[in-house]
Design a protein around this motif. Sequence first.
Motif, short mmCIF file in Angstrom:
data_model
loop_
_atom_site.label_atom_id
_atom_site.label_comp_id
_atom_site.label_asym_id
_atom_site.label_seq_id
_atom_site.Cartn_x
_atom_site.Cartn_y
_atom_site.Cartn_z
N UNK A 1 10.65 -9.00 -1.48
CA UNK A 1 11.56 -8.50 -2.51
C UNK A 1 10.83 -7.54 -3.44
N UNK A 2 9.61 -7.92 -3.80
CA UNK A 2 8.80 -7.06 -4.69
C UNK A 2 8.62 -5.68 -4.07
N UNK A 3 8.24 -5.64 -2.80
CA UNK A 3 8.03 -4.36 -2.14
C UNK A 3 9.31 -3.55 -2.06
N UNK A 4 10.42 -4.21 -1.72
CA UNK A 4 11.69 -3.50 -1.57
C UNK A 4 12.16 -2.92 -2.91
N UNK A 5 12.08 -3.71 -3.99
CA UNK A 5 12.47 -3.19 -5.31
C UNK A 5 11.53 -2.08 -5.73
N UNK A 6 10.26 -2.20 -5.35
CA UNK A 6 9.29 -1.14 -5.66
C UNK A 6 9.69 0.19 -5.05
N UNK A 7 10.14 0.17 -3.80
CA UNK A 7 10.59 1.41 -3.16
C UNK A 7 11.82 1.98 -3.88
N UNK A 8 12.73 1.12 -4.28
CA UNK A 8 13.92 1.57 -5.02
C UNK A 8 13.52 2.14 -6.37
N UNK A 9 12.54 1.52 -7.01
CA UNK A 9 12.03 2.01 -8.30
C UNK A 9 11.60 3.46 -8.19
N UNK A 10 10.79 3.77 -7.19
CA UNK A 10 10.31 5.14 -7.01
C UNK A 10 11.48 6.08 -6.74
N UNK A 11 12.43 5.63 -5.93
CA UNK A 11 13.58 6.47 -5.55
C UNK A 11 14.42 6.79 -6.80
N UNK A 12 14.73 5.77 -7.60
CA UNK A 12 15.57 5.98 -8.78
C UNK A 12 14.82 6.79 -9.84
N UNK B 1 0.84 -1.20 0.00
CA UNK B 1 0.00 0.00 0.00
C UNK B 1 0.87 1.25 0.00
N UNK B 2 1.95 1.21 0.77
CA UNK B 2 2.84 2.38 0.85
C UNK B 2 3.53 2.61 -0.49
N UNK B 3 3.91 1.54 -1.20
CA UNK B 3 4.52 1.70 -2.53
C UNK B 3 3.59 2.48 -3.43
N UNK B 4 2.34 2.05 -3.49
CA UNK B 4 1.38 2.70 -4.38
C UNK B 4 1.14 4.15 -3.97
N UNK B 5 1.06 4.37 -2.66
CA UNK B 5 0.82 5.73 -2.18
C UNK B 5 2.02 6.63 -2.42
N UNK B 6 3.22 6.05 -2.38
CA UNK B 6 4.44 6.85 -2.55
C UNK B 6 4.70 7.25 -4.00
N UNK B 7 4.12 6.54 -4.95
CA UNK B 7 4.38 6.86 -6.36
C UNK B 7 4.02 8.30 -6.69
N UNK B 8 2.81 8.76 -6.36
CA UNK B 8 2.52 10.18 -6.65
C UNK B 8 3.34 11.14 -5.80
N UNK B 9 3.76 10.70 -4.59
CA UNK B 9 4.61 11.58 -3.78
C UNK B 9 5.96 11.76 -4.47
N UNK B 10 6.55 10.64 -4.92
CA UNK B 10 7.81 10.73 -5.64
C UNK B 10 7.69 11.59 -6.89
N UNK B 11 6.55 11.49 -7.55
CA UNK B 11 6.33 12.22 -8.79
C UNK B 11 6.22 13.72 -8.55
N UNK B 12 5.47 14.09 -7.52
CA UNK B 12 5.17 15.51 -7.32
C UNK B 12 6.04 16.17 -6.24
N UNK B 13 6.65 15.38 -5.37
CA UNK B 13 7.46 15.96 -4.30
C UNK B 13 8.61 15.01 -3.98
N UNK B 14 9.61 14.91 -4.86
CA UNK B 14 10.69 13.94 -4.66
C UNK B 14 11.49 14.17 -3.39
#
Length: 1121
Positions: free
Chosen positions: A913-924, A871-884
Amino acid sequence: MSQETLQEFSDVLVDILNPNNNIRNQAEPKFFTLQENDPDLCAQCLIGMLAFSQHSEVRVLSMVLLRQMLFSYNPPYWRQFKKETKQLIKEELIGGLNNEKESYVRRKICDTIIIAGSLLITDESWPELLNLVITYSSSNSDQEAELGLYLFEGLSVMIGKVLSEGYNEFYEMLSKGLDSKRKLSVRVCAAKAVCQYVIYLPKKIRADFSTLIPDILNILTCLLDEGDFDLMTNLISQMTEIAEFCPKYYSKHLNEIKDGFFQLATMSSEEIEDSAKQSALKFLSSLIENAPRLANECENFIDNTIQASLHLLMDLSDAPKNSNQSLGEWMKSLQNEFINSNSYLAETALSRISRELGKDLMLKYMNEYVTLFLSSEESWQKRYAGIRCLSSICEGCGYSLSDDLGEIINLLIPFFSDEHPRVRHAVIISISDITRDFPGVIQETFAGQIIPQLVSIISDESIEFLCSETLGTLTVFLQEIEPEELESQIKILLETTLGAFNRGDPETQEQAITTISAIALKSDPETLGVYYNDLITLMFELMKKGSTKNEKLLRAQAFECATIIGSGVNAELFKNDAHQIMEFSMKLHYDGLSTDDPLLDKIFYAWARISTSLTFEFEKYLEYIIPILLKLASMQSKNSKNIKQQQDEEKNQGKQPLSFTDGWDETVYEVRSNAINNLFIISDSLKGYFHNWCESCLKIASLNAICFLNDELRSFSTQLLGTLVTCVVHAAENEIAKNIDRDYVIKFGEEVVNNLIKFLTLEMEPHLIANLFETVSEVFDTLKTLAGSKTIISFLQIVPVLLEASDKRIAEEINKFFENQDILLLDESFLNNNNNNENQNLNSSISTLQILEHLQSKGPDVENELLVKKMIISACTPIGKYNPQLYESFFNQSLMEWVATIAQDEKSLPDQKYAAIGFLNIYIRFVVPDCNNQAQLFKKIWDQFSQFIFNPITLDDYDLKDISASTIIWCAKSGSQVFKEFAEQAIKVLIESSPDEGVLGHSSYVAAIGSIIESHSDSLQELKQIIQIWVKMFPIHSEGDVATLCYQLLTKFYQEINAQDYIHLISQILNQDYVTQDLKNDITNALTDIQNQLGKNQFEELIIKIGDQPLLLKFASFFDK
């Protein structure tokens, strides 16, 4: 094949043709058994009949049956045939056509050749066929030329696709067929062939073929002289198709066309049949509709078309003299025929023209022609035409005419009292039409003018034949009126309508009951209560009848009306009558209503309305009613025979029968939708007293809520889910049932919540998402006092899905939901931002983090840690997009340690692993490019996590493969020099490990390879070879951002790709939702460049070569530019 086999097969076909049913019924199974068990032998026998059978009827039947086999998709016989069978079919069809003597059989062979030829577009070529077509079409024999041109017309799609040359030969061939010295039937075939073929021609070549138009117009003149109006109508219809797809074909001959078709449309009925006049007007209006600028440039083209439309509008017969038929009977007979009349077609044409030409131009014609027609005293036909023209203009122009509506209504009002009944009828139906076109607008301003006029006509016994139609218009008018606008007129409306009922025929009585229902729906309880006894008494009288067809119709209307009246008055006043209606109607239903009884359409909604008045007292009827509605809500088929069997079986077993009939003309989904809506109304009325049926309804509603074929069904189903939660909560709070306690409510509520969350992940229109989230809010509000924080966490899964919503109402519904829970999700800056574009920083990111912190604080209470992380991955995607910057802080403070732990632990679960790579995806993807020291930051992440990101690429877990490949996309884009040294290795691994086309992750692998090529092409030694391999991985079968990215990258490298391959791939996505405007612009630029390199002719020929008709239409606008 042996002669014995052919003889046996021929005998079967002879028996199939036998008029004796017994012989035919024995023969047909023999044929179908052979067709199923050995389709090759069956096809060989069918084609063999052309040479074997002496009976022309058998040869014709063999072609009909072979054509059915070739055309079959289930099973696809043609694809399953052996090569020998296909070759035999091709050879014998041509041989049979050459050897056949009877013209009727030859035409049937041609029909089969056309089907076989069309199948060969994708399978293999048939060069002998084209030679046959050209030879026959060019023949001096009229019979052969007619067959050849007939084949050319039928195969024009194939010829247009396969051949990019030979245009001159085809032009000469068609020109020869059109020659005035040829037999007229040959010329007609040639004209129809031209009409089909030119649609598939390149624009420039098509213009050369426009020189054939005068010959085609000359053929129309000959058909007119011969009186062959069926062929004329057919040919004009084919010319109209050109006007729809490529109207500029006619540009050099518009004056001849205008004059010729205007003449056809305005000829008298003694000179020409109506079908030909109507097709001529359809052609003119289609040209205006599809090429308004072209039509406007031709002097008087639009003016002539308007005049032709008005001329046909006036094509109205007067009442017959010296006839025993009454005026009313004559008017009714006209209504039955009107749908096929010249006048109706003219109304449709004017509406289409108005839609295209717009308000200003149509008002000009209104002032020029219509007002002149309306003022005609000597011709009632002109007045009629003027009135209906105004209605058509209103329909076509729509709300752009709102400011001019007053002028139009004022023009119409005087004709309510016209001396001619058809003029009065015209204004009555025009007011009804305009009311539908401007719902609410016309009632607000003109109710005081229109209602008295309608009442006056209803009350006038001298024109009783207009009463039913006028009551219908009044009913339409009342549907969108505000109750306060009607308050002072309730008495006169009810008295007038009851008077019409008492003196009217069955049709008028039926309409009067419908009008009473409309009045009741707009009346306040006190005013309606004054008339309640009189009205309900009348309804009971009608409900007790049902012997004749008319009585059954009135009974159904009365049931509906009685429940509408009852639900509009004080519940206590209606209670006793409601019970009587329920008991009486349930007995009728159980005893079995006839299949043509209209009460079947009305009874369920009537019961639902009664439930709103009786509330908990309705509970005693549920055991009978709810099982019926549940069956209807789960209906899969309209097979009336099976349903009838089910009815009989259930009745024999003493169960209540499911009533459904052949006569019900609604689709299965509409039936299910109505049933679900009735369940919603009843459950909402009974609240906790509905508890026994909540679980059954939950299953049915959950199944229907994911139906993609009916938005209304989905909407009603989600509403029902929300109401079911209210029912169990109400039952628990009021201790209505011992088995429904707090634990039951929580369990039931969680199931509803999970279903609603699942529905929100489906693709839906914004208004449906908003409706669904409104239900979510209501459910949560109902549950929160019992379910606690666990429900909050479940609902937070919905937030990320909708954070990106650009629809204001969705945003408002989300905000309402979280404001109720003391968690502010969205602020005013988001609500005022409909576009929600990347350049604007959403302040709501901070609010979202508050939700995430809330999640973290509730973590110990959550059973599934991974659910929260996803849930946090999905919620963080727009945060990364609009407020990195915000995400960087959140990642480093809350997530970095957890991701590192998962990366280092070999026993980590795939979901972790999926969740962890997902967080890295948003970061990168978002943080690294936004950072001043981008290279240094990426190197830090890359050194620590590169192997962790890359390892899943070669595994069999497709979820992990997908998220890893997706992350590599952004590594390639953000990694600058750090990633460059890994580029070659990365592409090799991605190519070797890519999932198959259409499998999860395939599109991410394609996008990853494309991103590496884009960012690091200078480090790739075999760039050209890599690009060739990469292109072969297309097309992409997924949708969304990744698909968009893949085709953006493909377009960037179009110069490195074969032009035909590029155009073919692009043609497959032109109408897809994920093709953004930026991607459209990139594609247009690429196509323009390719066109400049190849030259327009070669470019368009390339499109023709790889395309089909839909592709041509997709690219048509580009050609015109």
